[in-house]
Design a protein around this motif. Structure first.
Motif, PDB file in Angstrom:
ATOM      1  N   GLU A  63       0.926  -1.264  -0.386  1.00 32.54           N
ATOM      2  CA  GLU A  63      -0.156   0.120  -0.342  1.00 32.54           C
ATOM      3  C   GLU A  63       0.651   1.081  -0.008  1.00 32.54           C
ATOM      4  N   LYS A  66       2.114   1.369  -3.212  1.00 33.79           N
ATOM      5  CA  LYS A  66       1.432   1.686  -4.495  1.00 33.79           C
ATOM      6  C   LYS A  66       1.407   3.649  -3.802  1.00 33.79           C
ATOM      7  N   ARG A  69       4.278   5.887  -5.718  1.00 34.14           N
ATOM      8  CA  ARG A  69       4.312   5.831  -7.000  1.00 34.14           C
ATOM      9  C   ARG A  69       3.653   7.113  -7.747  1.00 34.14           C
ATOM     10  N   HIS A  70       2.699   7.417  -6.389  1.00 36.57           N
ATOM     11  CA  HIS A  70       1.463   7.798  -6.982  1.00 36.57           C
ATOM     12  C   HIS A  70       2.321   9.051  -7.054  1.00 36.57           C
ATOM     13  N   TYR A  94       3.415  -3.163  -8.379  1.00 35.73           N
ATOM     14  CA  TYR A  94       2.747  -2.316  -7.434  1.00 35.73           C
ATOM     15  C   TYR A  94       3.939  -0.084  -7.327  1.00 35.73           C
ATOM     16  N   ASN A 199       3.487  -1.379 -16.676  1.00 37.44           N
ATOM     17  CA  ASN A 199       3.411  -0.362 -15.544  1.00 37.44           C
ATOM     18  C   ASN A 199       3.261   1.073 -16.514  1.00 37.44           C
TER      19      ASN A 199
END
Length: 228
Positions: A63, A66, A69-70, A94, A199
Motif C-alpha cells: 500500500e 503504491k 508511486r502516485h 505496485y 506499468n
C-alpha cells in the motif's frame, strides 16, 4: 557521505543489522517501523532510496509503495519473506524497482542498492532531450511529460522508455531491455520486463488495450511505435 537510505521494517533486530552495515558502507540511514511513520519521513527526510518490508503494521508495504508511486519516483527495494514469483511480480506491479527475499545477505543488499541507484544517476551522455510524438523525455533530469503533463516513472521504467524512444521502430528483446535497465545480474528476471512494460503503458498510453507508443513484437519483445 553516501546516499540517504530509509529502512522500513517492523523487526528492530533486522533494522539494526541493516543500519549498521549500511553505515559501514558510508550510507546515511533513516528508520521507520511502520508505514505511517515511513510516509512522514519520506516527506521530511527526502531519502535517496527506500528499503521497504512487505508486512508492516498500520499500512503494509504494498500500500505504501503504491501511494509513493502516485507522487514520486524514489527508488524502492521491497524486502520480504514472500518468495513466490507471483509475489515478486505483484511488488513490481505496485512500483517496486527491486525485490529481495528474506533471509538475505548484506553484501547482496548493498549490491542491489548500488545497482538501483545507478539507474537514477544520469550517465555522461545523458544531456539529451528526446521528443517523440506527444512525449518529451529529459534524460539528464530524469523527467518525462506527455502533452505537457509530467508523468511519474520509476527509474527502471524510465530506463526502458529511454532505450525504446531513442530508437523508434527498432524491436528489443526482453533480455536487451532488462540488461539496459537493470544490469546483467538481473537477467534471470526476464519475465519481469512484461510487468514494467505493463506499468509503462498504464502511464503513457491513451488506451492500454491498443497501445500505440510501446508495441509488442510477437516472438521478439517490444518496440516504440514510430508513427507520427
Amino acid at each position: 557521505m553516501g546516499a540517504k537510505i530509509l529502512i522500513v521494517d517492523d523487526q528492530p533486530a533486522i533494522v539494526s543489522v541493516i543500519e549498521n552495515y549500511l553505515k559501514s558502507e558510508d550510507y546515511r540511514t533513516v528508520i521507520a517501523f511502520d508505514g505511517i511513520a515511513a510516509r512522514k519521513l519520506i516527506a521530511t527526510e527526502s531519502p535517496d532510496l527506500i528499503i521497504l518490508d512487505w508486512m508492516l503494521p498500520e499500512m503494509n508495504g504494498l500500500e505504501l509503495c503504491k501511494e509513493i508511486r502516485h507522487e514520486s519516483s524514489i527508488p524502492i527495494i521491497m524486502l520480504t519473506a514472500k518468495a513466490e514469483e507471483t509475489d515478486r511480480v505483484l511488488g513490481l506491479e505496485y512500483g517496486a524497482d527491486d525485490y529481495i527475499v528474506k533471509p538475505f545477505g548484506l553484501r547482496e543488499l548493498v549490491a542491489r542498492i548500488k545497482t538501483v541507484l545507478r539507474r537514477v544517476s544520469p550517465g555522461q551522455d545523458a544531456s539529451l532531450i528526446i521528443t517523440h510524438r506527444d512525449l518529451k523525455i529529459d534524460m539528464k533530469a530524469h523527467r518525462i511529460w506527455k502533452r505537457n503533463v509530467e508523468v511519474i516513472l520509476t527509474p527502471t521504467e524510465f530506463k526502458i522508455l529511454c532505450l525504446l524512444a531513442s530508437h523508434p521502430g527498432v524491436p528489443y528483446s526482453r533480455l536487451q531491455l532488462l540488461n539496459q535497465a537493470m544490469g546483467e545480474e538481473y537477467l534471470y528476471y526476464e519475465r519481469s520486463v512484461d510487468t514494467h512494460i505493463f506499468n509503462l503503458r498504464k502511464k503513457i498510453e491513451d488506451t492500454i488495450s491498443e497501445p500505440s507508443y510501446i508495441q509488442t513484437v510477437f516472438g521478439i519483445g517490444y518496440r516504440m511505435g514510430d508513427e507520427k
